[in-house]
Motif scaffolding. Structure first.
Motif, short mmCIF file in Angstrom:
data_model
loop_
_atom_site.label_atom_id
_atom_site.label_comp_id
_atom_site.label_asym_id
_atom_site.label_seq_id
_atom_site.Cartn_x
_atom_site.Cartn_y
_atom_site.Cartn_z
N SER A 73 -12.23 -4.01 14.34
CA SER A 73 -11.87 -3.26 13.14
C SER A 73 -10.35 -3.23 13.03
O SER A 73 -9.65 -3.53 14.02
CB SER A 73 -12.41 -1.82 13.22
N SER A 75 -8.77 -0.52 12.86
CA SER A 75 -8.41 0.58 13.75
C SER A 75 -8.29 0.10 15.20
O SER A 75 -7.38 0.51 15.92
CB SER A 75 -9.45 1.69 13.65
N TYR A 98 -2.22 5.07 6.31
CA TYR A 98 -3.68 5.20 6.21
C TYR A 98 -4.16 6.42 6.99
O TYR A 98 -3.70 6.66 8.11
CB TYR A 98 -4.30 3.91 6.75
N GLU A 141 3.61 0.83 6.57
CA GLU A 141 2.76 0.15 5.60
C GLU A 141 3.59 -0.03 4.33
O GLU A 141 4.37 0.83 3.98
CB GLU A 141 1.54 1.02 5.24
N ASN A 145 -0.61 3.60 1.16
CA ASN A 145 -1.93 4.01 0.73
C ASN A 145 -1.95 5.53 0.67
O ASN A 145 -1.79 6.15 1.72
CB ASN A 145 -2.91 3.48 1.80
N ASP A 170 1.74 -2.93 8.80
CA ASP A 170 0.34 -2.99 8.38
C ASP A 170 0.33 -3.61 6.98
O ASP A 170 0.76 -2.98 6.01
CB ASP A 170 -0.27 -1.58 8.37
N THR A 172 -2.20 -4.70 5.19
CA THR A 172 -3.55 -4.67 4.59
C THR A 172 -3.51 -4.65 3.06
O THR A 172 -4.27 -5.36 2.41
CB THR A 172 -4.30 -3.41 5.08
N PHE A 173 -2.64 -3.82 2.48
CA PHE A 173 -2.65 -3.63 1.03
C PHE A 173 -2.14 -4.85 0.26
O PHE A 173 -2.48 -5.03 -0.90
CB PHE A 173 -1.83 -2.40 0.65
N SER A 192 -6.23 -4.55 8.39
CA SER A 192 -7.64 -4.26 8.34
C SER A 192 -8.21 -5.40 7.52
O SER A 192 -8.07 -5.44 6.30
CB SER A 192 -7.93 -2.93 7.65
N SER A 194 -11.11 -5.88 6.94
CA SER A 194 -12.26 -5.35 6.19
C SER A 194 -11.95 -5.32 4.69
O SER A 194 -12.85 -5.13 3.89
CB SER A 194 -12.56 -3.92 6.64
N ILE A 204 -16.39 -5.44 8.81
CA ILE A 204 -15.32 -4.63 9.39
C ILE A 204 -14.61 -5.49 10.42
O ILE A 204 -15.26 -6.02 11.33
CB ILE A 204 -15.86 -3.34 10.06
N ALA A 205 -13.30 -5.66 10.27
CA ALA A 205 -12.54 -6.50 11.19
C ALA A 205 -11.06 -6.16 11.15
O ALA A 205 -10.58 -5.57 10.17
CB ALA A 205 -12.73 -7.98 10.83
N LEU A 323 -11.45 -0.93 0.00
CA LEU A 323 -10.66 -1.59 -1.04
C LEU A 323 -10.62 -3.08 -0.78
O LEU A 323 -11.09 -3.55 0.26
CB LEU A 323 -9.23 -1.02 -1.01
C1 LIG Z 1 -8.82 0.45 6.16
C2 LIG Z 1 -7.45 0.46 6.68
C3 LIG Z 1 -7.20 0.52 8.06
C4 LIG Z 1 -8.31 0.68 9.08
O1 LIG Z 1 -9.09 -0.47 9.16
P1 LIG Z 1 -10.66 -0.47 9.55
O2 LIG Z 1 -11.01 -1.90 9.44
O3 LIG Z 1 -11.36 0.40 8.56
O4 LIG Z 1 -10.75 0.08 10.93
C5 LIG Z 1 -5.89 0.46 8.47
N1 LIG Z 1 -4.86 0.37 7.58
C6 LIG Z 1 -5.07 0.33 6.26
C7 LIG Z 1 -3.91 0.25 5.34
C8 LIG Z 1 -6.37 0.38 5.77
O5 LIG Z 1 -6.55 0.37 4.44
#
Ligand SMILES: *Cc1c(COP(=O)(O)O)cnc(C)c1O
Length: 382
Positions: A73, A75, A98, A141, A145, A170, A172-173, A192, A194, A204-205, A323
């Motif tokens: 995940s 996390s 997050y 980040e 978020n 991070d 992710t976004f 993330s 995911s 989930i990854a 998201l």
């Molecule tokens: C969802 C998210 C996470 C956590 O990731 P998971 O895959 O849900 O464990 C961490 N950082 C951001 C910005 C996220 O949106």
């Protein structure tokens, strides 16, 4: 190879023994060894698995790093990265991270002796002022978020290097299609997966990429020691999702821009948080470091509208956490994704109880706009 081609052909994109154009799912825990005490390529799947390696090599190439690692995940990825540090170490953390990251730092890692200072990482002076002799890293980040704050990665990385700190982003976004933090000077980028990388709400990854081999080796050691690895099935699914990242991100960004323009002209919308808002405080930095403005937008309705009625009246846009998927997802951070942050801290950071976060999918834009219009209408009726 250009980025869009790397998505398809980067990393290990075919099976090296059979030529299968989709890397097979190596569903095995262990690997037969031919000599006693030799150094086989694979020995045990926690340590290394060919399906996982394929997606790890791919993300390393996409982020222009040297070493990639896949976790169960986002996390687990974040936890492994913070395991680089020891009791007594201090880390500067963005103040709008997050909710799950906030929870991990404050209820788990603090107990184990790590020390954190939350800072608005858009404010370089505040970041510099937070550095102490025990500081080891800046963790941030961007976009954040759910407020879509944009921090200047290149400027922060410079500040960090001058103080001998690691810069951890991070991403992710944005996804690596939109933003590549290692190119801007960061040391570690994580995801993330995911969200946009997987892209289909079916996985989930987590992923981590490092800019240099020494830090990469440490992450690899921790991945094996802690064991939060991504399983072969999910590694395969993630690689499959990543192949279409470019076309998905283009569609997400195009739709989001149109939704921004729609919300902007509607008097029932009182606030909008979107990196592509030319009147927004972070627009210049966003334009400089991102390729487009992403697929996330947050907003508030005027006081006389019911947030509950608005959300519950939507027919296509789905009420759900998460998201970055092909379908549009909407949520109220105060109640859902950010519910684990104490209200006082949440409000002080600008996340009101009425804030709505929309992850814009790649559906036909006319359908999304019609859905929003009808729900706004319904939210007005008492
Ligand atoms: C969802 C998210 C996470 C956590 O990731 P998971 O895959 O849900 O464990 C961490 N950082 C951001 C910005 C996220 O949106």
């Amino acid at each position: 190879m250009k980025f869009n081609t790397k998505l398809i052909h980067g990393g290990i994109s075919q099976d090296q023994t059979t030529g299968a154009v989709s890397v097979p799912i190596y569903q095995t825990s262990t690997f037969a060894q031919t000599v006693l005490g030799g150094e086989p390529a694979y020995e045990y799947s926690r340590t290394g698995n060919p399906t996982r390696l394929a997606v790890e090599k791919l993300i390393a190439e996409l982020e222009n790093g040297v070493a990639g690692y896949a976790f169960a995940s986002g996390s687990a990825a974040i936890h492994t990265v913070f395991s680089l540090f020891s009791a007594g170490d201090h880390i500067i953390v963005g103040n709008d991270v997050y909710g799950g990251t906030f929870r991990l730092l404050n209820t788990v890692l603090k107990r184990q002796g790590l020390d954190f200072t939350a800072v608005d990482t858009r404010d370089l002076k505040a970041v510099a002022a937070a550095v102490t002799p025990a500081t080891k890293a800046i963790y941030l980040e961007t976009p954040t978020n759910p407020l879509m704050h944009i921090s200047d990665i290149a400027a922060l990385a410079k500040l960090a290097h001058n103080n001998n700190l690691l810069t951890i982003v991070d991403n992710t976004f944005a996804s690596p299609y939109v933003q590549r933090p290692l190119d801007l000077g960061a040391d570690i980028v994580l995801h993330s997966a995911s969200k946009y990388l997987g892209g289909h709400s079916d996985l989930i990854a987590g992923l981590v990429v490092t800019k240099n081999q020494a830090v990469g080796d440490q992450i690899g050691y921790l991945q094996n020691a802690i064991g939060g690895i991504l399983a072969p099935q999910d590694s395969w699914l993630l690689q499959r999702g990543i192949k279409t990242l470019a076309v998905r991100m283009e569609a997400h960004q195009k739709n989001t821009q149109q939704i921004f323009e729609f919300l902007q002209q509607d008097p029932r919308i009182s606030k909008i948080f979107y990196p592509g808002d030319p009147t927004g405080p972070d627009y210049q930095v966003a334009q400089r470091q991102m390729h487009g403005f992403g697929g996330m937008i947050s907003f508030e309705l005027t006081e006389n509208l019911s947030v509950k009625k608005f959300i519950e009246s939507l027919k296509i846009i789905t009420l759900a956490e998460s998201l970055g998927s092909v379908e549009s997802l909407i949520e109220v951070p105060a109640i859902m994704t950010h519910g684990s942050i104490p209200e006082k801290i949440r409000l002080a950071n600008g996340i009101s109880n009425r804030l709505i976060r929309l992850s814009v999918g790649i559906e036909q834009i006319t359908d999304l706009l019609a859905d929003l219009k009808e729900a706004l209408q319904a939210a007005q009726t008492k």
